[in-house]
Motif scaffolding. Structure first.
Motif, PDB file in Angstrom:
ATOM      1  N   ILE A 351      15.405   5.339  33.441  1.00 47.15           N
ATOM      2  CA  ILE A 351      16.794   5.131  33.852  1.00 47.15           C
ATOM      3  C   ILE A 351      17.619   4.894  32.603  1.00 47.15           C
ATOM      4  O   ILE A 351      17.256   4.090  31.743  1.00 47.15           O
ATOM      5  N   HIS A 369      17.943   0.775  41.072  1.00 51.07           N
ATOM      6  CA  HIS A 369      18.269   2.196  40.964  1.00 51.07           C
ATOM      7  C   HIS A 369      17.087   3.011  41.476  1.00 51.07           C
ATOM      8  O   HIS A 369      15.931   2.674  41.215  1.00 51.07           O
ATOM      9  N   ASP A 370      17.398   4.088  42.193  1.00 48.89           N
ATOM     10  CA  ASP A 370      16.312   4.950  42.645  1.00 48.89           C
ATOM     11  C   ASP A 370      16.554   6.410  42.293  1.00 48.89           C
ATOM     12  O   ASP A 370      15.820   7.284  42.731  1.00 48.89           O
ATOM     13  N   LYS A 371      17.614   6.674  41.522  1.00 44.42           N
ATOM     14  CA  LYS A 371      17.910   8.044  41.092  1.00 44.42           C
ATOM     15  C   LYS A 371      18.093   8.058  39.581  1.00 44.42           C
ATOM     16  O   LYS A 371      18.652   7.129  39.001  1.00 44.42           O
ATOM     17  N   GLY A 372      17.658   9.142  38.961  1.00 41.35           N
ATOM     18  CA  GLY A 372      17.721   9.221  37.510  1.00 41.35           C
ATOM     19  C   GLY A 372      19.119   9.257  36.949  1.00 41.35           C
ATOM     20  O   GLY A 372      19.347   8.882  35.804  1.00 41.35           O
ATOM     21  N   TYR A 373      20.093   9.704  37.748  1.00 44.59           N
ATOM     22  CA  TYR A 373      21.450   9.816  37.221  1.00 44.59           C
ATOM     23  C   TYR A 373      22.277   8.553  37.436  1.00 44.59           C
ATOM     24  O   TYR A 373      23.426   8.476  37.034  1.00 44.59           O
ATOM     25  N   GLU A 374      21.717   7.541  38.091  1.00 45.47           N
ATOM     26  CA  GLU A 374      22.443   6.298  38.284  1.00 45.47           C
ATOM     27  C   GLU A 374      22.488   5.494  36.984  1.00 45.47           C
ATOM     28  O   GLU A 374      21.653   5.646  36.094  1.00 45.47           O
ATOM     29  N   ASP A 393      27.194   6.230  40.165  1.00 48.05           N
ATOM     30  CA  ASP A 393      26.180   7.232  40.507  1.00 48.05           C
ATOM     31  C   ASP A 393      25.848   8.134  39.325  1.00 48.05           C
ATOM     32  O   ASP A 393      24.697   8.472  39.091  1.00 48.05           O
ATOM     33  N   GLU A 394      26.878   8.541  38.587  1.00 48.85           N
ATOM     34  CA  GLU A 394      26.623   9.445  37.477  1.00 48.85           C
ATOM     35  C   GLU A 394      27.844   9.517  36.575  1.00 48.85           C
ATOM     36  O   GLU A 394      28.921   9.028  36.905  1.00 48.85           O
TER      37      GLU A 394
END
Length: 578
Positions: A351, A369-374, A393-394
């Motif tokens: 992350i 966080h559970d998404k790479g772009y967060e 988010d990104e």
């Protein structure tokens, strides 16, 4: 208050809205040599540090420029063509600039050269310019504090090539910040060439420093040093009860193998000086960076045993060659540093930056966080161990998407997001005081291409969110302010903020601008203001919105404003100068 990008735009009171005037606004001093002035931090005594941008009359050296080169010729032709499309006429030539120094006397020529040079900011063969300066406030003035800049022959004065940031101030007026080194103009003979080429190089990228109340400076050395200046920044300072000082920020701790390989492959001193090559590598990530802490005694001597790397949220794997980054943005009087760090999820999922705090050399995340772009940030912490920050988010097209603010109570492990003015309203928190009052900036307009952002006040105890402009007098000729961002809130409840105000427009040399009919033009600028509570405020009903064309069309401001971005945005009609 830690450094942040500051945004502002003009707006009017909501029509027909009834509210109680609960704050009085005082305009703070501004720097007369710049267009915009910002407050960055203040203490309970009202001593402030800040930043000013768009410095007038930046020195431009043209002696090294080849005016027969197609690059500058094409730029001039494009500039001229854009004017002609609007039935306007250019009033200078490249020959005027080269032989008559027109860029020093003609504002349009000066603007053109600033734009031309800024588009080549990554090219070491062109002069470097920075229009931002550090500011020390008094009751009557906002004066420049020169950090690392120095006189250079090619500018006949300060180089005006450095980044200078004052980021925080302690209770006794001791301040911290950081700055880059000024650029030197040197001659270098490239391999297989017979003539010298002009290059611009500097000694260091960024260096942290402390400013005593008497104005003397103390450099804060980082953990790692090399021949090219290393890297460090100071972002916050607290004076502790025993008279000592705690400073946090970031420092280089090493040059990892990936950086070493790029240095060995590229920096051979053949096509450019080695220091220039390193500068280019630094711009793309060169050092392994860590959240860092400096401890100083009451006499400003650095206590080495308590000056340290604060840690990072992942462990370097065997054979891993890339750099890793953590940073500290704030600290409270209990000595709890907060900021953000890279963390690792799964086998190789990193992350980018996650908000949290540092404890015993360990990074403690506070946002899931559970998404790479967060990504998330921890911005401030009060003495009750409550952290505030925001998550997004990104990062796309130059801005964050879906930004939500939160607070986190370390003692109770409690995380809560703050509901903004409407669903989808991006909210950036900036500070929290010990009473749990939270301030910042949030979007207040829906369904527009560039949403207006206003300052907000959120009370953690009552869960009440207010647009600060609704707590002020109605916008009028006698009250020409729109408060766009709240920066610092003291324990007494005073709010230091950024407002916009309409003033006479000035060109890049600092002259008042007039239109073709001789009428003075106007523009919106960012100014620092102080809001103090007025407990006897009475309700007031604002008039309906009125059209204010020159205000409504003004662009957003940034805490770090680009020199110039595009000719179509920055070109002005040819005007009669006062």
């Amino acid at each position: 208050m830690k450094y942040s990008l500051l945004a502002a735009s003009i707006g009017l009171c909501f029509s027909g809205q009834l509210f109680a005037v609960t704050y009085e606004l005082s305009e703070l001093p501004t720097n007369e040599n710049t267009k915009h002035t910002y407050v960055m931090d203040a203490n309970e005594s009202g001593v402030m540090v800040g930043r000013a941008t768009e410095l007038f009359n930046l020195p431009i050296d043209v002696s090294y420029i080849d005016f027969n080169d197609s690059g500058i010729k094409n730029a001039y032709d494009s500039w001229k063509r854009n004017l002609e499309l609007r039935d306007e006429t250019i009033d200078f030539t490249l020959e005027d600039i080269e032989k008559n120094n027109a860029a020093a006397t003609n504002a349009d020529a000066h603007l053109f050269m600033r734009n031309f040079i800024s588009t080549r900011s990554n090219n070491p063969e062109f002069q470097k310019l920075n229009s931002g300066i550090g500011i020390m406030f008094s009751t009557t003035s906002a004066d420049e504090k020169v950090l690392f800049d120095a006189n250079r022959d090619y500018t006949n004065g300060l180089s005006r090539s450095t980044v200078q940031l004052l980021t925080a101030i302690a209770s006794d007026g001791t301040a911290v910040g950081w700055g880059t080194a000024p650029y030197d103009q040197i001659e270098f003979q490239k391999k297989d060439e017979s003539e010298n080429t002009t290059f611009f190089q500097r000694a260091h990228a960024s260096r942290a420093l402390l400013i005593k109340p008497n104005g003397e400076t103390v450099e804060l050395p980082g953990s790692f040093s090399d021949d090219y200046g290393s890297f460090s920044i100071a972002t916050d300072i607290k004076k502790l009860d025993d008279g000592s000082y705690l400073v946090v920020g970031q420092s280089a701790v090493s040059v990892e193998k990936d950086s070493e390989d790029r240095f060995n492959d590229n920096c051979k001193g053949e096509d450019e000086p080695v220091a220039v090559c390193v500068w280019q590598l630094q711009n793309s990530g060169y050092y392994d960076l860590r959240a860092y802490q400096w401890k100083l005694d009451a006499n400003f001597n650095i206590i080495s045993s308590e000056t340290k790397d604060l840690g990072i949220g992942l462990t370097r794997e065997e054979n891993e060659e890339r750099i890793h980054v953590s940073s500290a943005l704030a600290v409270n009087k209990a000595g709890v540093p907060i900021g953000q760090s890279q963390t690792r999820e799964g086998d190789d999922f990193i992350i980018r930056q996650r908000a949290g705090y540092f404890q015993d050399g360990t990074f403690k995340p506070v946002v899931e966080h559970d998404k790479g772009y967060e990504s998330s940030r921890a911005i401030a912490i009060n003495d009750n161990n409550v952290i505030v920050g925001y998550r997004m988010d990104e990062f796309t097209t130059g801005s964050f998407v879906n930004v939500k603010s939160y607070y986190y109570d370390i003692d109770n492990s409690e995380y809560k997001e703050i509901a903004s003015f409407y669903e989808g309203s991006d909210m950036y928190v900036r500070d929290i005081n010990n009473a749990g009052q939270i301030i910042g900036q949030a979007e207040v307009e829906k369904n527009v291409s560039v949403p207006r952002r206003d300052a907000f006040l959120f009370d953690k105890a009552t869960n009440q969110l207010s647009n600060i402009n609704d707590l002020l007098p109605c916008k009028s000729a006698d009250f020409p302010y729109q408060v766009s961002e709240a920066i610092k809130i003291t324990d007494s409840g005073n709010i230091y903020a950024i407002a916009t105000k309409t003033v006479k427009r000035k060109d890049s040399l600092g002259n008042i601008m007039k239109d073709s009919n001789g009428n003075e033009e106007f523009e919106s600028v960012a100014i620092p203001v102080l809001l103090t509570r007025n407990s006897s405020g009475t309700p007031a009903e604002c008039a309906p919105d009125e059209a204010e064309t020159y205000e409504r069309s003004s662009a957003s401001f940034g805490g770090v404003i680009a020199l110039l971005s595009a000719p179509l945005l920055m070109l002005r009609r040819r005007r009669n100068k006062k």
